[in-house]
Design an enzyme around this catalytic site. Structure first.
Site, PDB file in Angstrom:
ATOM      1  N   GLU A  36     -32.219  -8.802  -8.817  1.00 46.52           N
ATOM      2  CA  GLU A  36     -32.951  -7.771  -8.094  1.00 46.52           C
ATOM      3  C   GLU A  36     -33.797  -6.966  -9.070  1.00 46.52           C
ATOM      4  O   GLU A  36     -33.290  -6.016  -9.698  1.00 46.52           O
ATOM      5  CB  GLU A  36     -31.972  -6.824  -7.388  1.00 46.52           C
ATOM      6  CG  GLU A  36     -31.118  -7.482  -6.331  1.00 46.52           C
ATOM      7  CD  GLU A  36     -30.676  -6.481  -5.264  1.00 46.52           C
ATOM      8  OE1 GLU A  36     -30.883  -6.782  -4.090  1.00 46.52           O
ATOM      9  OE2 GLU A  36     -30.173  -5.407  -5.603  1.00 46.52           O
ATOM     10  N   GLY A  55     -33.269  -2.764   3.145  1.00 51.15           N
ATOM     11  CA  GLY A  55     -33.867  -2.143   4.336  1.00 51.15           C
ATOM     12  C   GLY A  55     -33.939  -3.059   5.555  1.00 51.15           C
ATOM     13  O   GLY A  55     -33.574  -2.651   6.665  1.00 51.15           O
ATOM     14  N   ASN A  80     -27.228  -5.679   2.550  1.00 45.50           N
ATOM     15  CA  ASN A  80     -26.657  -4.513   1.882  1.00 45.50           C
ATOM     16  C   ASN A  80     -27.168  -3.278   2.606  1.00 45.50           C
ATOM     17  O   ASN A  80     -28.312  -2.873   2.428  1.00 45.50           O
ATOM     18  CB  ASN A  80     -27.093  -4.509   0.405  1.00 45.50           C
ATOM     19  CG  ASN A  80     -26.673  -3.247  -0.321  1.00 45.50           C
ATOM     20  OD1 ASN A  80     -25.887  -2.455   0.194  1.00 45.50           O
ATOM     21  ND2 ASN A  80     -27.198  -3.045  -1.518  1.00 45.50           N
ATOM     22  N   LYS A 125     -26.358  -0.272   2.209  1.00 49.51           N
ATOM     23  CA  LYS A 125     -26.370   0.943   1.382  1.00 49.51           C
ATOM     24  C   LYS A 125     -25.732   2.098   2.182  1.00 49.51           C
ATOM     25  O   LYS A 125     -24.821   1.859   2.955  1.00 49.51           O
ATOM     26  CB  LYS A 125     -27.791   1.253   0.909  1.00 49.51           C
ATOM     27  CG  LYS A 125     -28.414   0.004   0.244  1.00 49.51           C
ATOM     28  CD  LYS A 125     -29.700   0.254  -0.463  1.00 49.51           C
ATOM     29  CE  LYS A 125     -30.205  -1.058  -1.066  1.00 49.51           C
ATOM     30  NZ  LYS A 125     -31.445  -0.908  -1.805  1.00 49.51           N
ATOM     31  N   GLY A 159     -36.806  -1.516  -2.369  1.00 46.06           N
ATOM     32  CA  GLY A 159     -37.176  -0.417  -1.472  1.00 46.06           C
ATOM     33  C   GLY A 159     -38.595   0.075  -1.673  1.00 46.06           C
ATOM     34  O   GLY A 159     -38.963   1.130  -1.178  1.00 46.06           O
ATOM     35  N   HIS A 169     -24.895  -3.075  -8.602  1.00 50.28           N
ATOM     36  CA  HIS A 169     -26.214  -2.850  -8.003  1.00 50.28           C
ATOM     37  C   HIS A 169     -26.987  -1.853  -8.867  1.00 50.28           C
ATOM     38  O   HIS A 169     -26.394  -0.919  -9.423  1.00 50.28           O
ATOM     39  CB  HIS A 169     -26.059  -2.320  -6.576  1.00 50.28           C
ATOM     40  CG  HIS A 169     -27.351  -2.341  -5.831  1.00 50.28           C
ATOM     41  ND1 HIS A 169     -28.306  -1.371  -5.996  1.00 50.28           N
ATOM     42  CD2 HIS A 169     -27.867  -3.237  -4.973  1.00 50.28           C
ATOM     43  CE1 HIS A 169     -29.362  -1.668  -5.238  1.00 50.28           C
ATOM     44  NE2 HIS A 169     -29.117  -2.792  -4.607  1.00 50.28           N
ATOM     45  N   GLU A 196     -28.683   0.602  -8.158  1.00 49.07           N
ATOM     46  CA  GLU A 196     -28.497   2.004  -7.764  1.00 49.07           C
ATOM     47  C   GLU A 196     -27.193   2.562  -8.336  1.00 49.07           C
ATOM     48  O   GLU A 196     -27.106   3.737  -8.679  1.00 49.07           O
ATOM     49  CB  GLU A 196     -28.528   2.117  -6.225  1.00 49.07           C
ATOM     50  CG  GLU A 196     -29.951   1.936  -5.712  1.00 49.07           C
ATOM     51  CD  GLU A 196     -30.068   1.260  -4.358  1.00 49.07           C
ATOM     52  OE1 GLU A 196     -29.071   1.188  -3.622  1.00 49.07           O
ATOM     53  OE2 GLU A 196     -31.181   0.787  -4.049  1.00 49.07           O
ATOM     54  N   SER A 199     -37.178  -6.038  -1.378  1.00 47.79           N
ATOM     55  CA  SER A 199     -38.195  -6.097  -0.323  1.00 47.79           C
ATOM     56  C   SER A 199     -38.313  -7.459   0.361  1.00 47.79           C
ATOM     57  O   SER A 199     -39.422  -7.901   0.684  1.00 47.79           O
ATOM     58  CB  SER A 199     -39.557  -5.638  -0.875  1.00 47.79           C
ATOM     59  OG  SER A 199     -39.460  -4.312  -1.374  1.00 47.79           O
TER      60      SER A 199
HETATM   61  P1  13P Z   1     -34.712  -3.637  -0.205  1.00 48.50           P
HETATM   62  O1  13P Z   1     -34.583  -4.963   0.551  1.00 48.50           O
HETATM   63  O2  13P Z   1     -34.680  -2.465   0.710  1.00 48.50           O
HETATM   64  O3  13P Z   1     -35.843  -3.663  -1.162  1.00 48.50           O
HETATM   65  O4  13P Z   1     -33.360  -3.497  -1.075  1.00 48.50           O
HETATM   66  C1  13P Z   1     -32.968  -4.537  -1.863  1.00 48.50           C
HETATM   67  C2  13P Z   1     -31.598  -4.260  -2.350  1.00 48.50           C
HETATM   68  O5  13P Z   1     -31.401  -3.377  -3.162  1.00 48.50           O
HETATM   69  C3  13P Z   1     -30.497  -5.063  -1.822  1.00 48.50           C
HETATM   70  O6  13P Z   1     -29.338  -4.866  -2.533  1.00 48.50           O
END
Ligand code: 13P
Length: 248
Positions: free
Chosen positions: A167, A235, A9, A11, A173, A94, A96, A213
């Site tokens: 998640e 990330g 992802n 983002k 993140g 998600h 976010e 992560s």
């Molecule tokens: P990170 O791997 O950056 O923690 O993000 C996870 C995520 O939100 C994947 O959708």
């Protein structure tokens, strides 16, 4: 035997040119049929990345969609538009989007159903906040998200198409990964919820990813847990770390 699914992802990262450059650079090393590999770039890069991965086993994913077919919905993207550029997976719900764009379980449910009408697999995200974990409400919270987000979806689609991504928000993140045991425990619990909603067979077939992560150093431990069928990587999917995770 559930096939693992590892999705990146991206983002809101990488403009079209950078996206093309990065995918060109890694595509041969992530082109495998041992696991399902999905790349989810930004909307504006979907078409070009679609061309670039054509003929490989790599699948294209979107990060969002709208549940109406067409019309006066400024700024939105329909399922047909995604299908037309070769999208086969789409992340919905998600954290976010839930947090910054007020996406509710009901909206997530409508989006998932609409995607399924077009044979696009929704990756339905669920997960608790740190506060909910600390007050031991995480099972209740995640169960509600799973039940409401999947409400009314056929058992065959749950078994063969839908992907659930657990998640925990506190692990996204932050560099703070849930331990493999914590992640597995919740994925197992989600499977139990699916068994209650549908039946045992469905719960054994549905694929459940972990996200938060995930990096090369923890990927293999996480991906080898009994109830975790893949990873949703943020990330680390923007760098060569994604290659290492796919080849965990
Ligand atoms: P990170 O791997 O950056 O923690 O993000 C996870 C995520 O939100 C994947 O959708």
């Amino acid at each position: 035997m559930r096939k693992k699914i590892i999705a990146g992802n991206w983002k809101m990262n990488y403009c079209v040119n950078k996206a093309e450059e990065f995918v060109s650079q890694i595509k041969d090393t992530i082109n495998t049929d041992e696991v399902d590999v999905v790349i989810c770039p930004n909307f504006v890069a979907l078409d070009r990345i679609s061309d670039l991965i054509y003929g490989t086993n790599i699948k294209l994913g979107a990060q969002n969609v709208y549940f109406e077919d067409k019309g006066a919905y400024t700024g939105e993207t329909s399922v047909n538009m995604l299908a037309a550029v070769g999208v086969s997976y789409c992340i919905v719900g998600h954290s976010e989007r839930r947090q910054y764009f007020n996406e509710t379980d009901e909206i997530v449910n409508k989006k998932a159903k609409k995607l399924l009408e077009k044979d696009i697999a929704p990756i339905v995200c669920v997960g608790e906040t740190l506060e909910e974990r600390e007050s031991e409400k995480m099972y209740e919270v995640v169960e509600k998200q799973v039940r409401n987000s999947l409400d009314g979806i056929d058992k065959d689609l749950i078994m063969n198409k839908v992907v659930i991504a657990y998640e925990p928000i506190w692990a996204i993140g932050t560099g703070k990964t849930a331990t493999a045991e914590q992640a597995n425990e919740m994925c197992k619990y989600i499977r139990e919820v699916i068994a209650k909603m549908y039946d045992e067979e469905t719960s054994q077939k549905v694929r459940i990813q972990y996200g938060g992560s995930v990096k090369p150093s923890n990927a293999s431990e996480i991906l080898n847990m009994s109830d975790i069928d893949g990873a949703l990587v943020g990330g680390a999917s923007l760098t060569n770390d994604f290659v290492a995770i796919v080849n965990y």
